[in-house]
Design a protein around this motif. Structure first.
Motif, PDB file in Angstrom:
ATOM      1  N   UNK A  48      -1.672  70.090  89.763  1.00 48.55           N
ATOM      2  CA  UNK A  48      -2.296  71.294  90.299  1.00 48.55           C
ATOM      3  C   UNK A  48      -2.858  72.226  89.238  1.00 48.55           C
ATOM      4  N   UNK A  49      -2.444  72.076  88.006  1.00 46.20           N
ATOM      5  CA  UNK A  49      -3.011  72.912  86.957  1.00 46.20           C
ATOM      6  C   UNK A  49      -4.474  72.580  86.726  1.00 46.20           C
ATOM      7  N   UNK A  50      -4.883  71.395  87.166  1.00 46.70           N
ATOM      8  CA  UNK A  50      -6.260  70.957  86.935  1.00 46.70           C
ATOM      9  C   UNK A  50      -6.909  70.364  88.190  1.00 46.70           C
ATOM     10  N   UNK A  51      -6.294  70.587  89.345  1.00 49.08           N
ATOM     11  CA  UNK A  51      -6.852  70.115  90.617  1.00 49.08           C
ATOM     12  C   UNK A  51      -7.663  71.242  91.258  1.00 49.08           C
ATOM     13  N   UNK A  52      -8.991  71.101  91.323  1.00 49.92           N
ATOM     14  CA  UNK A  52      -9.828  72.138  91.914  1.00 49.92           C
ATOM     15  C   UNK A  52     -10.016  71.982  93.419  1.00 49.92           C
ATOM     16  N   UNK A  53      -9.322  71.004  94.012  1.00 46.83           N
ATOM     17  CA  UNK A  53      -9.436  70.860  95.457  1.00 46.83           C
ATOM     18  C   UNK A  53      -9.434  69.447  95.989  1.00 46.83           C
ATOM     19  N   UNK A  54      -9.043  68.468  95.189  1.00 49.90           N
ATOM     20  CA  UNK A  54      -8.991  67.092  95.695  1.00 49.90           C
ATOM     21  C   UNK A  54      -8.022  66.946  96.858  1.00 49.90           C
ATOM     22  N   UNK A  55      -6.924  67.689  96.807  1.00 50.99           N
ATOM     23  CA  UNK A  55      -5.918  67.572  97.871  1.00 50.99           C
ATOM     24  C   UNK A  55      -6.424  68.076  99.220  1.00 50.99           C
ATOM     25  N   UNK A  56      -7.528  68.829  99.210  1.00 45.49           N
ATOM     26  CA  UNK A  56      -8.115  69.283 100.474  1.00 45.49           C
ATOM     27  C   UNK A  56      -8.479  68.105 101.365  1.00 45.49           C
ATOM     28  N   UNK A  57      -8.771  66.967 100.734  1.00 49.41           N
ATOM     29  CA  UNK A  57      -9.233  65.788 101.464  1.00 49.41           C
ATOM     30  C   UNK A  57      -8.105  64.821 101.801  1.00 49.41           C
ATOM     31  N   UNK A  58      -6.890  65.200 101.470  1.00 49.98           N
ATOM     32  CA  UNK A  58      -5.749  64.307 101.687  1.00 49.98           C
ATOM     33  C   UNK A  58      -4.864  64.802 102.826  1.00 49.98           C
ATOM     34  N   UNK A  59      -4.137  63.874 103.413  1.00 53.97           N
ATOM     35  CA  UNK A  59      -3.177  64.221 104.451  1.00 53.97           C
ATOM     36  C   UNK A  59      -1.854  64.578 103.784  1.00 53.97           C
ATOM     37  N   UNK A  60      -1.805  65.788 103.260  1.00 56.08           N
ATOM     38  CA  UNK A  60      -0.627  66.251 102.546  1.00 56.08           C
ATOM     39  C   UNK A  60      -0.447  67.738 102.788  1.00 56.08           C
TER      40      UNK A  60
END
Length: 359
Positions: A48-60
């Motif tokens: 998360x220190x370098x995630x600008x939003x990839x998790x937005x597209x994941x089911x998490x």
């Protein structure tokens, strides 16, 4: 836990410009130095220190694409960054003339031409251990590398294979992770702690790191920046769970010894793979800021800006009240830093690191 507080990761790109520039140097000089060393783009792997939003597209559930996250981002827009504003990577990219915000590779709105400036494949709650990511249904490093292969194909189609290969060869690979491996995986879940002692798990993580770097090298990486694990015991959440008023020394010792092992392996890889690498001592930078806040223009380093600042992060921070001035805080939530802290890390990295990655 999505804790990913290896804050210095992306700031590490500034190492490339050492010792040629200081923060007072004209922006044009910064860009000239980057051009001199043929820096083509920044490619980012980690948490998360370098995630600008990839998790937005994941089911998490490990997401932050809602207010108050992004409160101080452009137009007050939440993007999936675990902070009130931009990440260190964003500031670096802007300084060297790429873009004001490094895009998430999975962002459907990213234009192909923007990929020439780089991309982040990072995923909040990930780690060196694939199990760490799997616990939260996010992208393990193996999947991040798979998306990097897709990135290479996009480049081939966009500029041709020869230029694409040159872009990868002269790119800066930034790797920032490890926090969740310990806090979420080892100490919270019962699986790894039953399989390994702390030292054995440290060695296991380092072995996974080595394999990941070898794969990156096989795919074209020649320049690598690795960020150490921060002082885990100084996180507001950790101090709350430990019922401690000061940083937990046991957790900090685990982080410190792990960082030593990382550096030892990097020295070996430098010789065996012939890569150019740099290590960022995030531990010391953050610890100093926590211990001496006034020296950094900070007022509050013991709790976050969101909610009570002692337990909230991610979903539990959603819709919560926040402090009036986040620039006085080191932490935005109980785990992640403020935009101001990212800037401090960048400045401290420039002051304390004397070796340049590229010479």
């Amino acid at each position: 836990m999505g804790t990913m507080m290896n804050l210095c990761a992306v700031v590490a790109l500034l190492l490339l410009l050492q010792p040629f520039l200081l923060w007072a140097v004209d922006i044009h000089q910064i860009r000239q130095v980057a051009a001199k060393h043929n820096v083509t783009c920044v490619l980012i792997f980690g948490d998360s220190s370098v995630d600008p939003g990839n998790n937005n597209r994941l089911s998490t559930s490990m997401k932050s694409n809602f207010l108050p996250y992004g409160r101080d981002f452009f137009n007050g827009r939440p993007t999936g960054r675990f902070s009130n504003g931009r990440l260190a990577t964003d500031f670096i990219a802007e300084a060297i003339g790429y873009t004001k915000a490094i895009p998430a590779f999975l962002d459907p709105n990213v234009k192909a031409i923007n990929l020439l400036h780089g991309a982040s494949f990072a995923s909040a709650a990930s780690g060196y251990d694939d199990l760490t990511a799997n616990l939260s249904n996010v992208l393990p490093v193996s999947k991040q590398l798979e998306y990097f292969k897709h990135y290479k194909l996009h480049l081939d189609q966009l500029v041709g294979k020869q230029k694409a290969d040159n872009t990868i060869r002269n790119a800066i690979f930034v790797v920032s992770m490890g926090t969740n491996d310990f806090l979420q995986n080892y100490y919270l879940e019962p699986i790894r702690s039953k399989q390994f002692t702390v030292e054995e798990y440290q060695n296991y993580l380092v072995s996974r790191m080595v394999e990941n770097f070898k794969e990156m090298h096989r795919l074209g990486a020649t320049r690598l920046i690795v960020v150490g694990v921060p002082p885990l015991g100084c996180m507001p959440l950790v101090k709350t769970l430990k019922d401690a008023r000061t940083c937990d020394q046991n957790y900090n010792q685990v982080a410190s010894s792990f960082n030593s092992k990382l550096q030892e392996k990097l020295a070996i890889l430098r010789k065996t793979l012939g890569i150019k690498d740099a290590y960022v001592d995030c531990y010391t930078i953050i610890k100093n800021a926590v211990d001496s806040p006034k020296e950094y223009g900070l007022v509050e380093t013991s709790k976050g800006c969101c909610g009570s600042g002692t337990t909230e992060y991610g979903n539990s921070c959603r819709g919560m009240n926040t402090c009036a001035d986040a620039s006085k805080y080191a932490f935005w939530d109980a785990v992640h830093p403020t935009e101001k802290m990212y800037q401090i890390i960048a400045e401290e990295a420039m002051k304390s690191l004397n070796e340049a990655l590229l010479r």
